[in-house]
Design an enzyme around this catalytic site. Structure first.
Site, PDB file in Angstrom:
ATOM      1  CG  HIS A   1      -0.395   0.296   2.514  1.00 13.26           C
ATOM      2  ND1 HIS A   1      -0.078  -0.680   3.431  1.00 13.26           N
ATOM      3  CD2 HIS A   1      -0.062   1.472   3.111  1.00 13.26           C
ATOM      4  CE1 HIS A   1       0.404  -0.122   4.525  1.00 13.26           C
ATOM      5  NE2 HIS A   1       0.433   1.180   4.355  1.00 13.26           N
TER       6      HIS A   1
ATOM      7  CG  ASP B   1      -0.065  -3.998   2.627  1.00 13.13           C
ATOM      8  OD1 ASP B   1       0.186  -3.575   1.481  1.00 13.13           O
ATOM      9  OD2 ASP B   1      -0.324  -3.250   3.592  1.00 13.13           O
TER      10      ASP B   1
ATOM     11  CB  SER C   1       3.130   1.710   6.134  1.00 12.20           C
ATOM     12  OG  SER C   1       1.979   1.892   6.907  1.00 12.20           O
TER      13      SER C   1
END
Length: 488
Positions: free
Chosen positions: A122, A152, A225
């Site tokens: 992402h 992911d 992230s």
């Protein structure tokens, strides 16, 4: 003389006792230190050693927008349609639009000296350009090697002019709740920020079939992230992926995809540029205690097969109602474990699957397909409309045979056979366990039923046999077939 000797001996005995006590305390302290690692005095040495392998990631996306401002016209104004049509015509005449450059920030880490970098999917999803900023201050453009949206994870590659500092993966399976961990990343665009905490929980599942998250209270925010979660040996045990937060900031509940999941994905992305997971080709559900009793299973373990579309399992002889007990020599505890086992197995491998069927075990040999290319089309039925066929009552439900008019009224596909549920008493066990109007009961006691009379006969047989529960195979429009155990 005798008294003098005794007086001199007492201090010697006391000294010996104290020496033994001190030695015992030293041994006990060493044993405790070996059994559990205490809090480090500082994370500074570890952070200094690992930071050069952690990177900041900036992505740029081109966004088209109209070349000029649109007039603001009150809703309902007589001129609203006029101005809308006018602006649309102008835009058609001038297809050239201004391009706005949007950017996003994230984190990642280098896993090889030649420039492979791991991050979250992402972070880079939809990006036109990916730029990597290194701890030393230089930047390099990155190429996207491959992604796996299911976990992911994304793999990038830069072309450095010298070997890069990199970090190894550790074994997340041996990480323990309470172990110290450290996160390095780019939270809120601050760049190369370090936070520390402990592992709060393991084996967390969020919303994916292959999820295996480590939960930590180390501060993780937006921008972290894709960054690494390190153990105290400087090994990556997780990739920071998500946080649970009511306000968008860290409240001490962060989730990192475990390294043992990530390494398998990264290996396949490096080799193929894509993932290649094994595929068995079954719909499954967990075995509950009442289902286990209905099947004469001693323990509520395994994965209950609810549907077998065309695919490897069907070719290998698996049937709806089978309970998969072992897969490729490993015991299956539940559906989640089976999905991971199958997904981690090489595509095209022939495996032995032990199923429990009608009170006995049977071993089947199945050659796995590939999940990414499998096309599973679940049986679908449209939302039903009310009809009034002849009904019978059983187990708190009103049941009807599927006749021509009911099949059409409930839009039931021609290949779906069974008994239609017309109504469910809200006070019944059937309602409590999710049966609703429009469901189709395809089997009872793992035997096909086509009429309400057959349903009643199966229930009576179960009562006479002293069964505490009876197993129904239920078909529904918006989901896969499932088994439900009810008291007869």
């Amino acid at each position: 003389m005798h008294a003098t000797t005794l007086t001199q001996a007492k201090p010697d005995a006391r000294v010996l006792f104290l020496a033994l006590l001190s030695a015992f305390a030293l041994v006990l302290s060493s044993f405790q230190a070996a059994g559990a690692r205490g809090a480090p005095d500082s994370f500074a040495d570890l952070a200094e050693r690992l930071s050069p392998a952690v990177v900041n990631i900036t992505t740029t996306t081109t966004v088209n927008q109209p070349s000029g401002p649109r007039p603001v016209v009150p809703d309902g104004s007589p001129l609203e349609d006029f101005f809308r049509d006018f602006m649309d015509r102008q835009q058609d005449r001038s297809p050239q639009q201004r391009q706005r450059r949007g950017s996003a920030l994230g984190s990642g880490f280098v896993i090889s000296s030649d420039g492979f970098i791991v991050t979250n999917n992402h972070v880079i999803d939809g990006a036109d350009e990916i730029m990597i900023e290194f701890f030393e201050g230089f930047e390099l453009p990155a190429e996207l090697i491959g992604t796996d949206p299911r976990t992911d994870i994304a793999l990038l590659k830069v072309e450095p002019d010298r070997p890069l500092e990199f970090v190894p993966f550790g074994d997340s399976d041996i990480a323990r709740v309470g172990d110290w961990v450290m996160a390095i990343g780019n939270p809120l665009g601050q760049g190369f920020s370090v936070s520390a905490g402990i592992i709060s929980a393991r084996n967390r599942e969020l919303n994916g079939a292959y999820d295996d998250f480590i939960q930590t209270d180390a501060a993780i925010n937006r921008g972290n992230s894709g960054g690494p979660l390190f153990n105290m040996d400087g090994e990556v045990v997780g990739v920071n992926t998500a946080i649970l937060s009511p306000n968008g900031g860290s409240i001490g509940i962060g989730f990192s995809m475990s390294s043992n999941v990530v390494t398998r994905v990264v290996d396949q992305l490096q080799e193929f540029g894509e993932t290649r997971r094994g595929w068995l080709g079954v719909s499954i559900q967990n075995v509950t205690p009442d289902v286990a009793e209905a099947l004469n299973l001693e323990d509520a373990i395994g994965a209950l097969v609810t549907d077998v579309p065309d695919g490897p399992a069907k070719e290998g002889g698996v049937k709806a109602g089978d309970v998969i007990m072992t897969f490729d020599g490993r015991e299956v505890e539940d559906t989640r474990e089976l999905v991971r086992m199958v997904g981690d197995t090489e595509v095209g491998k022939s495996v032995r699957v032990v199923v429990f069927r009608e009170g006995e075990t049977e071993t089947l040999k199945i050659t796995l397909g590939r999940r990414e290319t499998a096309e599973i089309v679940p049986a679908g039925m449209a939302a039903p409309e009310q009809s009034e066929p002849e009904e019978l009552e059983a187990l708190g439900m009103s049941l009807s045979a599927i006749l021509g008019e009911t099949r059409e009224a409930y839009n039931i596909p021609d290949d779906v056979k069974g008994v239609l549920v017309i109504n469910v008493d809200e006070d019944s066990e059937a309602f409590e366990k999710g049966l609703r109007e429009g469901d189709v009961i395809a089997e009872i006691g793992q035997k096909e039923v086509l009429t309400p009379q057959e349903v009643l006969a199966r229930i009576d047989a179960a009562k006479e046999a002293g069964r505490k529960s009876i197993l129904l195979l239920v078909m529904r429009a918006d989901s896969q077939p499932r088994f439900v155990a009810l008291q007869p």
